[in-house]
Design a protein around this motif. Structure first.
Motif, PDB file in Angstrom:
ATOM      1  N   MET A 135      46.852   8.878  43.474  1.00 44.12           N
ATOM      2  CA  MET A 135      47.104   8.682  42.061  1.00 44.12           C
ATOM      3  C   MET A 135      48.122   9.693  41.531  1.00 44.12           C
ATOM      4  O   MET A 135      48.815   9.439  40.572  1.00 44.12           O
ATOM      5  CB  MET A 135      45.807   8.819  41.245  1.00 44.12           C
ATOM      6  CG  MET A 135      44.799   7.718  41.512  1.00 44.12           C
ATOM      7  SD  MET A 135      45.384   6.056  41.117  1.00 44.12           S
ATOM      8  CE  MET A 135      45.446   6.105  39.337  1.00 44.12           C
ATOM      9  N   PRO A 140      53.296   6.948  46.629  1.00 42.01           N
ATOM     10  CA  PRO A 140      52.352   5.888  47.019  1.00 42.01           C
ATOM     11  C   PRO A 140      52.011   5.009  45.825  1.00 42.01           C
ATOM     12  O   PRO A 140      51.984   5.472  44.686  1.00 42.01           O
ATOM     13  CB  PRO A 140      51.118   6.663  47.484  1.00 42.01           C
ATOM     14  CG  PRO A 140      51.545   8.039  47.683  1.00 42.01           C
ATOM     15  CD  PRO A 140      52.692   8.275  46.777  1.00 42.01           C
ATOM     16  N   ARG A 141      51.733   3.778  46.091  1.00 41.64           N
ATOM     17  CA  ARG A 141      51.504   2.836  44.996  1.00 41.64           C
ATOM     18  C   ARG A 141      50.026   2.698  44.682  1.00 41.64           C
ATOM     19  O   ARG A 141      49.189   2.698  45.568  1.00 41.64           O
ATOM     20  CB  ARG A 141      52.070   1.473  45.364  1.00 41.64           C
ATOM     21  CG  ARG A 141      53.469   1.557  45.865  1.00 41.64           C
ATOM     22  CD  ARG A 141      54.067   0.201  46.001  1.00 41.64           C
ATOM     23  NE  ARG A 141      54.636  -0.237  44.751  1.00 41.64           N
ATOM     24  CZ  ARG A 141      55.799   0.187  44.290  1.00 41.64           C
ATOM     25  NH1 ARG A 141      56.484   1.053  44.951  1.00 41.64           N
ATOM     26  NH2 ARG A 141      56.263  -0.269  43.155  1.00 41.64           N
ATOM     27  N   GLU A 142      49.758   2.521  43.390  1.00 35.34           N
ATOM     28  CA  GLU A 142      48.366   2.370  42.957  1.00 35.34           C
ATOM     29  C   GLU A 142      47.808   1.027  43.383  1.00 35.34           C
ATOM     30  O   GLU A 142      46.628   0.780  43.284  1.00 35.34           O
ATOM     31  CB  GLU A 142      48.272   2.487  41.438  1.00 35.34           C
ATOM     32  CG  GLU A 142      48.613   3.852  40.880  1.00 35.34           C
ATOM     33  CD  GLU A 142      50.096   4.010  40.606  1.00 35.34           C
ATOM     34  OE1 GLU A 142      50.866   3.107  40.997  1.00 35.34           O
ATOM     35  OE2 GLU A 142      50.484   5.024  40.025  1.00 35.34           O
ATOM     36  N   ARG A 143      48.664   0.124  43.809  1.00 32.43           N
ATOM     37  CA  ARG A 143      48.182  -1.196  44.144  1.00 32.43           C
ATOM     38  C   ARG A 143      47.748  -1.322  45.600  1.00 32.43           C
ATOM     39  O   ARG A 143      47.276  -2.370  46.028  1.00 32.43           O
ATOM     40  CB  ARG A 143      49.256  -2.245  43.844  1.00 32.43           C
ATOM     41  CG  ARG A 143      48.624  -3.548  43.455  1.00 32.43           C
ATOM     42  CD  ARG A 143      49.604  -4.668  43.277  1.00 32.43           C
ATOM     43  NE  ARG A 143      48.859  -5.856  42.918  1.00 32.43           N
ATOM     44  CZ  ARG A 143      48.623  -6.229  41.678  1.00 32.43           C
ATOM     45  NH1 ARG A 143      49.099  -5.555  40.691  1.00 32.43           N
ATOM     46  NH2 ARG A 143      47.901  -7.289  41.440  1.00 32.43           N
ATOM     47  N   THR A 184      41.815  -2.093  44.886  1.00 31.59           N
ATOM     48  CA  THR A 184      43.044  -1.327  45.001  1.00 31.59           C
ATOM     49  C   THR A 184      42.745   0.132  44.671  1.00 31.59           C
ATOM     50  O   THR A 184      41.659   0.447  44.189  1.00 31.59           O
ATOM     51  CB  THR A 184      44.125  -1.845  44.029  1.00 31.59           C
ATOM     52  OG1 THR A 184      43.679  -1.579  42.708  1.00 31.59           O
ATOM     53  CG2 THR A 184      44.363  -3.317  44.203  1.00 31.59           C
ATOM     54  N   LYS A 186      43.866   1.854  42.322  1.00 29.10           N
ATOM     55  CA  LYS A 186      43.600   1.976  40.889  1.00 29.10           C
ATOM     56  C   LYS A 186      42.181   1.567  40.566  1.00 29.10           C
ATOM     57  O   LYS A 186      41.485   2.259  39.827  1.00 29.10           O
ATOM     58  CB  LYS A 186      44.580   1.091  40.104  1.00 29.10           C
ATOM     59  CG  LYS A 186      44.469   1.247  38.612  1.00 29.10           C
ATOM     60  CD  LYS A 186      44.700  -0.045  37.866  1.00 29.10           C
ATOM     61  CE  LYS A 186      43.465  -0.895  37.865  1.00 29.10           C
ATOM     62  NZ  LYS A 186      43.526  -2.109  37.080  1.00 29.10           N
TER      63      LYS A 186
ATOM     64  N   PHE B 239      43.988  -0.009  32.740  1.00 29.86           N
ATOM     65  CA  PHE B 239      43.501   1.199  33.398  1.00 29.86           C
ATOM     66  C   PHE B 239      42.058   1.551  33.066  1.00 29.86           C
ATOM     67  O   PHE B 239      41.446   2.329  33.789  1.00 29.86           O
ATOM     68  CB  PHE B 239      44.402   2.387  33.041  1.00 29.86           C
ATOM     69  CG  PHE B 239      45.766   2.275  33.621  1.00 29.86           C
ATOM     70  CD1 PHE B 239      45.959   2.457  34.980  1.00 29.86           C
ATOM     71  CD2 PHE B 239      46.855   1.966  32.837  1.00 29.86           C
ATOM     72  CE1 PHE B 239      47.220   2.357  35.531  1.00 29.86           C
ATOM     73  CE2 PHE B 239      48.117   1.855  33.387  1.00 29.86           C
ATOM     74  CZ  PHE B 239      48.295   2.048  34.736  1.00 29.86           C
ATOM     75  N   ILE B 242      40.361   5.306  33.465  1.00 34.23           N
ATOM     76  CA  ILE B 242      41.281   6.326  33.969  1.00 34.23           C
ATOM     77  C   ILE B 242      42.508   6.486  33.073  1.00 34.23           C
ATOM     78  O   ILE B 242      43.445   7.190  33.422  1.00 34.23           O
ATOM     79  CB  ILE B 242      41.722   6.054  35.425  1.00 34.23           C
ATOM     80  CG1 ILE B 242      42.280   4.642  35.578  1.00 34.23           C
ATOM     81  CG2 ILE B 242      40.596   6.287  36.390  1.00 34.23           C
ATOM     82  CD1 ILE B 242      42.907   4.398  36.938  1.00 34.23           C
ATOM     83  N   GLN B 252      53.433   3.297  35.237  1.00 32.56           N
ATOM     84  CA  GLN B 252      52.485   2.927  36.285  1.00 32.56           C
ATOM     85  C   GLN B 252      52.108   1.453  36.194  1.00 32.56           C
ATOM     86  O   GLN B 252      51.889   0.808  37.208  1.00 32.56           O
ATOM     87  CB  GLN B 252      51.254   3.823  36.212  1.00 32.56           C
ATOM     88  CG  GLN B 252      51.372   4.956  37.204  1.00 32.56           C
ATOM     89  CD  GLN B 252      50.576   6.160  36.799  1.00 32.56           C
ATOM     90  OE1 GLN B 252      50.754   6.685  35.699  1.00 32.56           O
ATOM     91  NE2 GLN B 252      49.701   6.618  37.660  1.00 32.56           N
ATOM     92  N   ARG B 255      54.756  -0.455  37.840  1.00 35.01           N
ATOM     93  CA  ARG B 255      54.608  -0.375  39.292  1.00 35.01           C
ATOM     94  C   ARG B 255      53.518  -1.295  39.801  1.00 35.01           C
ATOM     95  O   ARG B 255      53.521  -1.704  40.953  1.00 35.01           O
ATOM     96  CB  ARG B 255      54.221   1.061  39.702  1.00 35.01           C
ATOM     97  CG  ARG B 255      55.360   2.014  39.736  1.00 35.01           C
ATOM     98  CD  ARG B 255      54.809   3.419  39.733  1.00 35.01           C
ATOM     99  NE  ARG B 255      53.983   3.659  40.890  1.00 35.01           N
ATOM    100  CZ  ARG B 255      54.302   4.522  41.856  1.00 35.01           C
ATOM    101  NH1 ARG B 255      55.409   5.203  41.775  1.00 35.01           N
ATOM    102  NH2 ARG B 255      53.511   4.712  42.874  1.00 35.01           N
ATOM    103  N   TYR B 256      52.554  -1.556  38.934  1.00 35.73           N
ATOM    104  CA  TYR B 256      51.392  -2.320  39.368  1.00 35.73           C
ATOM    105  C   TYR B 256      51.674  -3.828  39.411  1.00 35.73           C
ATOM    106  O   TYR B 256      50.908  -4.592  39.962  1.00 35.73           O
ATOM    107  CB  TYR B 256      50.219  -2.027  38.429  1.00 35.73           C
ATOM    108  CG  TYR B 256      48.881  -2.219  39.087  1.00 35.73           C
ATOM    109  CD1 TYR B 256      48.444  -1.338  40.065  1.00 35.73           C
ATOM    110  CD2 TYR B 256      48.055  -3.298  38.772  1.00 35.73           C
ATOM    111  CE1 TYR B 256      47.225  -1.511  40.691  1.00 35.73           C
ATOM    112  CE2 TYR B 256      46.834  -3.463  39.392  1.00 35.73           C
ATOM    113  CZ  TYR B 256      46.434  -2.569  40.347  1.00 35.73           C
ATOM    114  OH  TYR B 256      45.231  -2.742  40.973  1.00 35.73           O
TER     115      TYR B 256
END
Lengths: 402, 363
Positions: A135, A140-143, A184, A186, B239, B242, B252, B255-256
């Motif tokens: 995170m 690196p990706r959160e997915r 994932t 996230k 989210f 978080i 973010q 990105r998701y």
């Protein structure tokens, strides 16, 4: 007149000079990275090493020029390995990464990493510190999909699937098929920091290869059930069947086939789940906490080996009743295990209570661990069979039943 | 008059929208979430109060002193010496505000992409580009806004539309679990951002159609607030718990995005487009600062001081905070009070004195 034309000329010259300066910028970024300077990571495995530190394993993509196109045929993707696996130890992931970098000529690039496998041993010890890297670090990706593997994660990365290019692709496609849980980074981070303090992660087991496969003797990773985490530590494992049971209350059940047998019949009726919707209805009465799991599902019949004639609403009702029972049995099976044995609230009950009773929740949230096993769970399942398939059994059986 | 250009009320609304929302969508969700938690989407609504109040004050002042900016009429209202002092305070604040905006821009580009590039290169690069726009004057700014901002607005909208499969609406419940206070505390930063509508004072004199100034300003406040609410809602849906620890939720979120595992890794496009909005925002800040200063110094043109001020802005952007963490912390604690004091209290004071003067003159 003279003055203005000279000024225009000066302007013109300065413009040309400026454009020349801009050309310098077009040469590119000073810290550019070419693709052939990158070690593109497809999957990552994290284990506990023998020295009780972190062992980081990465599956690196080997870029190869497309060879001759058609000649090798369709199987070319599967029999020649396009990836390699390397690992290194360190006290944290980042530390291990720096050691790993020493072994690789190209810079480690996380941007395409879509799979994170955590070894069982590490999962039992706690994974919060590992997730922090995912995170926090910007690459690196959160997915990325998270898995917990039986035995070591490195083995999973090294295994060779038959149908897919590499194990990373294999795992991703399996979770995308929606028959199990899909988590994932996230989602995991959200579950770990949530009120319930429990998480569920798909569990990777080994499938022995088919006899005709090209990679004989190598195991194939596949998803079998799910690992259950309380806090950030793995406390138990759910079988495939139990995992299906937790999908209903989590409202993640989107496809599946249910086969039932009605009383007094020898054959079976199989139904395909078209859509379902679940709701958790929390209730606190006289200090007693209860949850009603409300399910609403539409199904269609895809096979009928029984003698029931589904054109009759009476027999259809009977089938529906059985489906309800089947669904509730599955839910009960999963719930009894997670609630009584593991004491891990992976259904979001805590959030449901918090949403409905914020005031009571504020006082009681610290006692959730004691409350959760005692929560009374009831089910309210409604099933609609909206189609009975293309065949009409009246014609097939000539109406002999009547 | 220094500036001879004219802009339409719509262009004005777009410029001021860029000034407020440009960096707000990056930093506001995180700062707001520290206090408001999952009520963070309510905070901009409270903050709208500041926005509307300031628009009211500034347009009222403008009606009393048409064709004048804040720096000019503060002298008329308070007299030469006191007016100059107030003008200086405001301009000094504007310098700081502009520098902070440049810093925010730079910090974001740094932490998202160019980790190793020195901050000064990033902020200096955009400052140079903005200097050209500022050199062109208000009309250039207006046209930049009209070309770029619709693209940026559409972008804000579609980020969360692409994420619909991943959004969980339940995340906003329970609404106001701890009452009103957290969301009001969280609205501190949005208040500060929306108080920047006081900068309208530098745009109103150049309107081609002055009668519509008020209407478009109000509209701009509303759209700014709606954008913030929309972004905050999208973030809390995506989210959940978080949200308090995701530093750049919008980035973010971009990105998701993953649609059919083909349409993904789109954050670079998002940033490229966001930079367009950032450019309009920073140019507008830069322009107002330079314009105000040349009016304060009674210069004939604002052009000679563009480059020196560009340099000064970069210096201040470096001085304003020693690190990213410090900047974020000050934005959630002290900076809003500074912003509100200067941008709300000074115009309020001016209006108060101006109205009394008006009354005395009539009496």
């Amino acid at each position: 007149m003279m003055d203005s034309s000279r000024r225009r000329k000066n302007n013109y010259i300065s413009l040309v000079l400026l454009l020349c300066l801009i050309i310098l910028l077009l040469a590119g970024c000073w810290d550019r990275t070419e693709v052939n300077d990158l070690a593109i990571i497809l999957a990552t495995g994290v284990d506990v090493s023998k020295k009780e530190a972190i062992e980081l394993s990465v599956q690196v993509f080997i870029p190869k020029p497309a060879e001759g196109g058609q000649q090798e045929g369709v199987s070319s993707g599967t029999n020649s390995s396009q990836t390699l696996v390397r690992s290194a130890e360190g006290v944290t992931i980042a530390d291990a990464m720096s050691r790993l970098q020493e072994k690789l000529t190209r810079r480690i690039f996380w941007g395409q990493n879509e799979v994170l496998v955590i070894g069982e041993k590490l999962a039992k010890r706690g994974i919060e510190d590992q997730i922090d890297f995912w995170m926090r670090h910007s690459e690196p990706r959160e997915r990325a999909d998270v898995f917990v593997s039986m035995d070591s994660a490195k083995e999973v990365l090294e295994s060779m699937p038959e149908l897919e290019r590499d194990s990373a692709k294999q795992l991703r496609k399996l979770v995308d098929s929606q028959i199990g849980v899909k988590v994932t980074v996230k989602d995991l981070s959200e579950m770990l920091s949530g009120e319930a303090g429990a998480a569920v992660i798909p569990w990777v087991a080994k499938l022995s290869p088919s006899n005709l496969g090209v990679n004989k003797g190598k195991n194939i990773p596949f998803i079998q059930g799910a690992a259950v985490l309380r806090g950030d530590k793995m406390v138990g494992w759910l079988s495939d069947k139990e995992t299906r049971g937790i999908l209903w209350p989590r409202n993640e059940m989107k496809s599946g086939i249910i086969t039932i047998r009605t009383n007094g019949e020898t054959g079976y009726v199989s139904l395909n789940l078209l859509r379902s919707n679940n709701q958790l209805m929390p209730k606190i009465m006289n200090g007693k906490w209860s949850i009603r799991v409300k399910t609403d599902a539409d199904l269609e019949v895809i096979q009928n080996t029984s003698n029931l004639s589904l054109l009759h609403s009476k027999s259809l009702k009977e089938v529906e009743r059985k489906v309800v029972q089947e669904i509730e049995d599955r839910e009960k099976l999963a719930l009894s295990k997670t609630q009584e044995k593991l004491n891990a609230d992976i259904f979001g009950f805590a959030e449901a209570f918090q949403r409905k009773y914020p005031r009571i929740w504020r006082r009681k949230s610290s006692e959730w661990k004691e409350i959760f096993p005692k929560v009374d769970i009831t089910f309210e399942t409604k099933v609609n069979i909206i189609r009975t398939g293309l065949e009409n059994e009246e014609a097939r059986k000539g109406g002999e039943e009547k | 008059m220094i500036e001879k250009g004219k802009i339409s009320p719509f262009q004005m609304a777009l410029i001021i929208y860029a000034v407020v929302v440009g960096t707000a969508i990056l930093y506001i969700p995180f700062i707001t979430a520290q206090h408001a938690k999952r009520d963070l989407w309510l905070s901009p609504i409270w903050a709208a109060l500041s926005g509307f109040l300031i628009v009211f004050i500034i347009t009222k002042l403008y009606k009393l002193y048409p064709k004048k900016t804040l720096v000019e009429y503060s002298e008329l209202i308070l007299g030469r010496t006191l007016g100059k002092i107030i003008g200086f305070i405001f301009l000094f604040f504007l310098l700081y505000d502009t520098a902070i905006a440049f810093r925010e821009y730079g910090e974001f580009v740094e932490s998202a992409f160019l980790h190793k590039t020195p901050l000064v290169v990033v902020t200096g690069g955009i400052a140079l580009t903005c200097a050209f726009a500022v050199h062109g004057g208000i009309e250039v700014l207006g046209r930049c806004a009209i070309i770029f901002l619709p693209i940026v607005l559409v972008l804000y909208l579609i980020i969360y539309l692409f994420l619909i499969p991943d959004l969980n609406v339940k995340n906003i419940f329970p609404i106001m679990e701890y009452g009103w206070i957290p969301s009001i505390k969280g609205s501190l930063a949005p208040h500060a951002w929306l108080s920047q509508f006081s900068l309208l004072s530098f745009l109103l004199p150049f309107l081609s159609d002055e009668t519509k100034g008020m209407k478009w300003s109000i509209l701009s406040v509303s759209v700014s607030v709606m954008t913030m609410v929309y972004i905050n809602l999208g973030n809390i849906f995506l989210f959940g718990g978080i949200i308090t620890s995701t530093q750049f939720p919008v980035f973010q979120a971009a990105r998701y995005i993953s649609i059919g595992s083909i349409f993904e890794h789109v954050e670079s496009i998002v940033i490229a487009v966001w930079v367009l909005g950032g450019f309009v925002q920073l140019s507008a800040f830069f322009y107002m600062l330079v314009l105000g200063t040349s009016q304060w110094l009674k210069l004939h043109s604002h052009k000679p001081i563009i480059l020196p001020f560009g340099f000064l802005i970069i210096l201040f952007s470096v001085w304003s905070a020693s690190s990213f963490q410090e900047m974020i912390r000050s934005m959630g604690t002290t900076t809003p009070f500074y912003f509100i004091t200067i941008q709300l209290l000074i115009p309020m004071l001016l209006l108060f004195v101006a109205v009394i003067r008006e009354k005395l003159r009539k009496a």
